[in-house]
Design an enzyme around this catalytic site. Structure first.
Site, PDB file in Angstrom:
ATOM      1  CB  CYS A 157     -33.741  19.003 -17.057  1.00  0.00           C
ATOM      2  SG  CYS A 157     -32.089  18.889 -17.745  1.00  0.00           S
ATOM      3  CB  CYS A 163     -28.318  24.569 -14.747  1.00  0.00           C
ATOM      4  SG  CYS A 163     -28.079  22.877 -14.125  1.00  0.00           S
TER       5      CYS A 163
HETATM    6  N1  DGL Z   1     -30.344  20.198 -14.277  1.00  0.00           N
HETATM    7  C1  DGL Z   1     -30.020  20.340 -15.619  1.00  0.00           C
HETATM    8  C2  DGL Z   1     -30.477  21.666 -16.244  1.00  0.00           C
HETATM    9  O1  DGL Z   1     -31.392  22.279 -15.759  1.00  0.00           O
HETATM   10  C3  DGL Z   1     -28.739  19.887 -16.211  1.00  0.00           C
HETATM   11  C4  DGL Z   1     -27.558  19.419 -15.477  1.00  0.00           C
HETATM   12  C5  DGL Z   1     -26.764  18.456 -16.327  1.00  0.00           C
HETATM   13  O2  DGL Z   1     -27.150  17.299 -16.363  1.00  0.00           O
HETATM   14  O3  DGL Z   1     -25.783  18.864 -16.958  1.00  0.00           O
HETATM   15  O4  DGL Z   1     -29.958  22.087 -17.235  1.00  0.00           O
END
Ligand code: DGL
Length: 258
Positions: A76, A187
């Site tokens: 993430c 993301c």
């Molecule tokens: N998947 C996450 C990232 O790579 C974030 C998505 C979220 O929870 O806002 O930033």
């Protein structure tokens, strides 16, 4: 305690996005065992505070480490931006790998490239991305686009619905008015929207994400630590979700062609 080679590798994300990183790891290290933890119940992280994300990340790491793991991947960008330093300070016995927007390969596309970075509001504001921009993107024309609300489409399994297409068109059209060389998906949820984003941006725009680079970094760190298994039969993937009803969608996303 020092980890052993037979333990699984843990990944976590605010939800299903980190699967786009896990699938890259499975592609190059199919012999390993994996645990994937998605925190869809607390998603999105991108509109939370740094402190909230740090606390959640430390709690997930404690839970995963209590199961016995040989490496932790923060799959993430938002949690990496908010919590990687605290995680590395807390867990010194295992490699702790984070993910960053793939800005470095994007700015190598040409001289003075024009690049759009799509990420969560927290990542766009965060120190980490601004350091990356300073380090690699001095000679590039970079447009940063915070995308509140976008990860939710992936969480709902909507990868090319009229609603997500409309969202993406409205978001990207103004930025795409000038010639664009690359879009960086900053993301881990967004690679699941790659086909739709590419249809909107057109065939000349390269779409990049940090999943494959993160998987290679994991492989390098495991090798350095003597923790990489020899090639052999495919390992096992265990899925955990704070919203267990999301597990069928986890499996569907993992098995999607990409
Ligand atoms: N998947 C996450 C990232 O790579 C974030 C998505 C979220 O929870 O806002 O930033």
């Amino acid at each position: 305690m020092k980890p052993t080679i037979d333990l699984p590798i843990a990944f976590f994300d605010s939800g299903l996005g980190g699967l786009s990183v896990l699938r890259e790891a499975v592609r190059i290290m199919p012999q390993e065992d994996y645990i994937y933890f998605g925190d869809s119940k607390n998603a999105p992280y991108g509109t939370k505070t740094v402190e909230e994300i740090r606390d959640l990340s430390l709690a997930h790491a404690a839970h995963l480490c209590s199961k016995g793991i040989k490496a932790l991947v923060v799959a993430c960008n938002t949690a990496t931006s908010a919590a990687i330093a605290s995680l590395r300070e807390t867990y010194t016995d295992i490699p702790v790998i984070g993910i960053e927007p793939a800005l470095k390969p994007a700015v190598r596309i040409g001289s003075h490239p024009s690049v759009i970075v799509m990420a969560t509001p927290l990542t766009v504001r965060g120190k980490k991305l601004h350091e990356l921009l300073g380090r690699y993107a001095q000679d590039a024309d970079v447009t940063m686009l915070g995308c509140p609300g976008l990860m939710e489409y992936v969480e709902d399994g909507e990868l090319d619905s009229p609603a997500v297409r409309k969202y993406l068109k409205e978001l990207l059209s103004p930025a795409l008015e000038k010639k664009t060389d690359a879009i960086v998906l900053g993301c881990t949820h967004y690679p699941f929207l790659k086909k739709t984003i590419s249809e909107i941006a057109g065939p000349k725009v390269r779409i990049l994400d940090g999943g494959a680079g993160t998987a290679r970094q994991l492989q390098r760190r495991l090798t350095e630590e003597g923790l990489l298994k020899q090639p052999g039969p495919a390992g096992h993937i265990e899925y955990e979700e704070s919203l267990p009803e999301k597990i069928p969608l986890c499996k569907r996303l993992m098995n999607m062609p990409w």
